[in-house]
Write a protein that holds these residues in place. Sequence first.
Motif, mmCIF file in Angstrom:
data_model
loop_
_atom_site.group_PDB
_atom_site.id
_atom_site.type_symbol
_atom_site.label_atom_id
_atom_site.label_comp_id
_atom_site.label_asym_id
_atom_site.label_seq_id
_atom_site.Cartn_x
_atom_site.Cartn_y
_atom_site.Cartn_z
ATOM 1 N N UNK A 96 -29.251 51.847 67.538
ATOM 2 C CA UNK A 96 -30.418 51.267 66.882
ATOM 3 C C UNK A 96 -30.012 50.182 65.891
ATOM 4 N N UNK A 97 -30.741 49.090 65.909
ATOM 5 C CA UNK A 97 -30.557 48.022 64.932
ATOM 6 C C UNK A 97 -31.408 48.365 63.719
ATOM 7 N N UNK A 98 -30.762 48.653 62.592
ATOM 8 C CA UNK A 98 -31.500 49.080 61.399
ATOM 9 C C UNK A 98 -32.437 48.001 60.889
ATOM 10 N N UNK A 99 -32.181 46.753 61.254
ATOM 11 C CA UNK A 99 -33.016 45.649 60.766
ATOM 12 C C UNK A 99 -34.371 45.597 61.473
ATOM 13 N N UNK A 100 -34.426 46.116 62.698
ATOM 14 C CA UNK A 100 -35.674 46.088 63.454
ATOM 15 C C UNK A 100 -36.237 47.482 63.695
ATOM 16 N N UNK A 101 -35.361 48.490 63.592
ATOM 17 C CA UNK A 101 -35.777 49.854 63.877
ATOM 18 C C UNK A 101 -35.820 50.154 65.359
ATOM 19 N N UNK A 102 -35.349 49.228 66.181
ATOM 20 C CA UNK A 102 -35.433 49.372 67.627
ATOM 21 C C UNK A 102 -34.041 49.429 68.269
ATOM 22 N N UNK A 103 -33.946 49.984 69.486
ATOM 23 C CA UNK A 103 -32.662 49.942 70.202
ATOM 24 C C UNK A 103 -32.222 48.501 70.442
ATOM 25 N N UNK A 104 -30.916 48.273 70.431
ATOM 26 C CA UNK A 104 -30.409 46.925 70.664
ATOM 27 C C UNK A 104 -30.800 46.477 72.069
ATOM 28 N N UNK A 105 -31.022 45.167 72.225
ATOM 29 C CA UNK A 105 -31.503 44.641 73.503
ATOM 30 C C UNK A 105 -30.531 43.656 74.144
ATOM 31 N N UNK A 106 -29.362 43.443 73.528
ATOM 32 C CA UNK A 106 -28.395 42.506 74.098
ATOM 33 C C UNK A 106 -27.653 43.142 75.276
ATOM 34 N N UNK A 107 -26.746 42.398 75.895
ATOM 35 C CA UNK A 107 -26.077 42.891 77.100
ATOM 36 C C UNK A 107 -24.646 43.369 76.850
#
Length: 330
Positions: free
Chosen positions: A250-261
């Motif tokens: 999780x990216x703490x800055x967005x609260x969402x799972x990372x979306x990069x590859x």
Amino acid sequence: MLLLSACSRTEQVETLTGFAQGTTWHVTVWQPGGVDLNTLQKHIDAEFSRLDTVLSNYRADSDIERFNRSETTALVEVGEEIVTLVRTARTISEASQGCYDLTIKPLFDLWGFTGDTLTPPSPDVLAQVRQHIGFSKLSSPSGNLLQKSDPKLRVDLSSIAQGYSVSRIAAVVEAAGIQNYLVEIGGELQTRGHKPDGSPWRIGVERPLPEGRSVEKALTIGRDTPTAVMTSGTYRHYFDEQGQRYSHILDARTGRPVAHNTVSVTVVHDNPTEADAWSTALLCLGSRNGVKVAKQQGIAALFIDTEGGQLQEVPTTAWRALKEQHIEVN
């Protein structure tokens, strides 16, 4: 002849194994004169048990969970180990521009990564929980005290505790007078010394694919000083939901799972605690931003991305220079 035969039997590699921290562990050792394996096993088991009571986020009676349950802004005594880990993680969090953050536990629970079912939250619920996230809400005013400015703040040590556990088990091994070992917990490891015949330890870095297990890279540790090799990846722990894959990072800055590859990051370091945290922080950032941070910090890291169904390796400058530290990468 009998004496030489006895020495050859004692100077051989011995391996202890077990289950702790939700995974398997292996300790491979040898020492001139032999090793008292029974005593070493007892000391290792005792240290794992002690670490569990301090660091485990899965034990309600652990020190860290006692802190998490204390919905207060008063000072809470947690012990020097937790404070040291928090301070180490804070430094790495700042270097990652806040992507890596130990206070994401409420987010981890919200998304359902602690269970068997993913529950993507609504934007409103996610925004509400994010109000209680952030290292800025956590302070360590002394060597054994933590303090929340937000009573609902909760800390997840899993991204750094295993690396620290590797260092502690290695310390147990060294306290037994053993200078040649490989300590591994759930794939995270530290080596020291070499094999009885003088040959180096060889480490396999797993190919980051969900199906099967194979080796992507082999590291030959040709130096005798303690060397940690830590890997974080998105390819083992994820959920597929309505055609979309959600990573447990999780990216703490967005609260969402990372979306990069970027699917895995391997770090070679002389400190297993820092290596563990760095591998997670760099995975959170992904190769595009992570390589820049790793270069600034002098971190030897190998990023592996997926591009068009193919794996692409992205090494840092320090990773390319590992040969100068007597570490061969094949």
